[in-house]
Scaffold this motif. Structure first.
Motif, short mmCIF file in Angstrom:
data_model
loop_
_atom_site.label_atom_id
_atom_site.label_comp_id
_atom_site.label_asym_id
_atom_site.label_seq_id
_atom_site.Cartn_x
_atom_site.Cartn_y
_atom_site.Cartn_z
N GLY A 173 -3.97 0.56 -5.01
CA GLY A 173 -3.13 -0.09 -6.01
C GLY A 173 -2.74 -1.51 -5.75
N VAL A 174 -3.33 -2.15 -4.73
CA VAL A 174 -2.93 -3.51 -4.37
C VAL A 174 -4.10 -4.47 -4.59
CG1 VAL A 174 -2.09 -5.00 -2.51
CG2 VAL A 174 -1.32 -2.62 -2.66
N VAL A 198 0.84 -1.20 0.00
CA VAL A 198 0.00 0.00 0.00
C VAL A 198 0.87 1.25 0.00
CG1 VAL A 198 -1.56 1.35 1.45
CG2 VAL A 198 -2.07 -1.05 0.98
N GLU A 199 1.95 1.23 0.76
CA GLU A 199 2.85 2.39 0.80
C GLU A 199 3.46 2.66 -0.57
OE1 GLU A 199 5.77 1.54 3.77
OE2 GLU A 199 4.37 1.82 5.46
N ARG A 200 3.74 1.60 -1.34
CA ARG A 200 4.33 1.77 -2.67
C ARG A 200 3.29 1.95 -3.76
NH1 ARG A 200 7.25 -2.64 -0.75
NH2 ARG A 200 6.26 -4.04 -2.26
N GLY A 201 2.04 1.63 -3.44
CA GLY A 201 0.97 1.82 -4.41
C GLY A 201 0.86 0.74 -5.46
N ARG A 202 1.38 -0.46 -5.17
CA ARG A 202 1.25 -1.55 -6.12
C ARG A 202 1.52 -2.88 -5.40
NH1 ARG A 202 6.56 0.36 -7.18
NH2 ARG A 202 8.13 -1.31 -7.08
N GLY A 203 1.04 -3.96 -6.02
CA GLY A 203 1.33 -5.28 -5.47
C GLY A 203 0.18 -6.25 -5.70
N SER A 204 0.51 -7.54 -5.60
CA SER A 204 -0.48 -8.61 -5.73
C SER A 204 -0.22 -9.63 -4.64
CB SER A 204 -0.37 -9.27 -7.11
OG SER A 204 -1.21 -10.41 -7.19
N ILE A 205 -1.24 -9.91 -3.83
CA ILE A 205 -1.16 -10.92 -2.78
C ILE A 205 -2.06 -12.08 -3.19
CG2 ILE A 205 -1.61 -11.45 -0.36
CD1 ILE A 205 -1.18 -8.48 0.25
#
Length: 260
Positions: free
Chosen positions: A179-180, A132-139
Motif C-alpha cells: 500500500g505504499v 507499510v505497517e499502516r498499509g498506506r503512504g507516499s514517499i
C-alpha cells in the motif's frame, strides 16, 4: 492501496485534507512544497537540520517543525517513531561539492554520500517501515537531472542522485503490494542556495538557461505541483517512477540549434 474512497469530481483527487505530510529540507523547494501541500489540505511538519529554517517554513503554513539531521540514522528512526502518523514524506535535502574527480578528497566524498545517499536510505527505510505497517503512504524523493546526465565536476553528486533513484525503484517494488508508493522528482536547474555558485557567474548562468527547452531556470514553486500530484490520489497508480521537472533539459540534444 494509498488511494482512498473516491467520490465527487476529479478535482477531489488532488485534495489532501487531513493527511499528514512531513517535509525534510525546509528551505527553497521544501518550503514551496509545504505551502502547496498545505493549500491542498495537508497538515504539515517541516524538518531540517537548521531548526530556525524548519520553524520559519512551518510558521508560513501554520504547521509544526522539527530539527532533524538525516545523516544521523538513529535520529531518523526516532523521528519516524515519534512524529504523528505520516501519510506523505517529501525529502529535498541534498548537498554538492563541485570538483573534478582528481581533486576530490575522501572526506568530501563521504560528506556528499552521507547526506544524499545514506540519508535517503534512512528516510525510506524508517518512514517506509511505518507506512507499510499502516498499509498506506507516499514517499517522494528529490533527485536531479544529474541522475541521468552529467558534466565535469558532478561525479559524486550525480552518483548519489542515480543511487537515490535506484533506492526509489527498489522501495516501490518492495512496498507496493503493502500500500505504499515511492517516487522521485528530478528537477533541472532551480534558483536555490545550492546553485548560488552558478548564479554568481553570468555566462554560466545563461548557459544553463539556454540548455533547457524553455530557455530559463525554474523557481522552487514550479516543483510544487509535482509534489502535490505524487502525494495525492491522482497518482494512485504511480510508483517507482521519476517525474522530470527539468524544462526539457534531458530531452534536448546539446546547446546548438541547427537551421531547420
Amino acid at each position: 492501496m494509498d488511494q482512498r474512497d473516491q467520490k465527487g469530481t476529479y478535482s477531489d483527487l488532488f485534495r489532501l485534507d487531513g493527511r499528514r505530510a512531513l517535509i525534510i529540507g525546509a528551505g527553497g523547494i521544501g518550503a514551496e512544497a509545504a505551502r502547496a501541500l498545505s493549500d491542498h489540505g495537508a497538515l504539515i511538519t517541516c524538518a531540517d537540520r537548521d531548526g530556525d529554517a524548519a520553524q520559519a517554513a512551518a510558521a508560513a503554513v501554520g504547521g509544526q517543525s522539527a530539527e532533524l539531521d538525516i545523516t544521523d540514522s538513529e535520529a531518523v528512526r526516532h523521528a519516524a517513531e515519534s512524529l504523528p502518523e505520516v501519510d506523505v514524506v517529501v525529502l529535498t535535502a541534498a548537498m554538492n561539492v563541485r570538483k573534478r574527480i582528481l581533486d576530490y578528497s575522501p572526506e568530501e566524498f563521504d560528506r556528499v554520500v552521507d547526506l544524499n545517499l545514506r540519508g535517503t536510505f534512512s528516510v525510506i527505510k524508517y518512514f517506509g517501515e511505518k507506512m507499510v505497517e499502516r498499509g498506506r503512504g507516499s514517499i517522494i524523493i528529490f533527485s536531479s537531472i544529474r541522475d541521468q546526465v552529467v558534466e565535469p565536476g558532478q561525479s559524486v553528486y550525480a552518483a548519489t542522485k542515480a543511487g537515490a533513484v535506484q533506492l526509489v525503484k527498489t522501495a516501490a517494488a518492495e512496498f507496493g503490494e503493502l500500500g505504499v508508493r515511492v517516487n522521485a522528482v528530478s528537477p533541472g536547474v532551480v534558483e536555490t542556495r545550492l546553485t548560488s555558485q552558478i548564479k554568481s557567474d553570468p555566462q554560466w548562468h545563461q548557459a544553463y538557461a539556454a540548455k533547457s527547452a524553455l530557455g530559463r531556470w525554474s523557481l522552487p514553486a514550479e516543483l510544487a505541483g509535482a509534489v502535490v500530484y505524487l502525494a495525492s490520489d491522482a497518482a494512485s497508480y504511480v510508483t517507482g517512477t521519476t517525474l522530470r521537472v527539468d524544462g526539457g533539459w534531458t530531452a534536448v540534444d546539446g546547446r546548438f540549434t541547427p537551421p531547420a
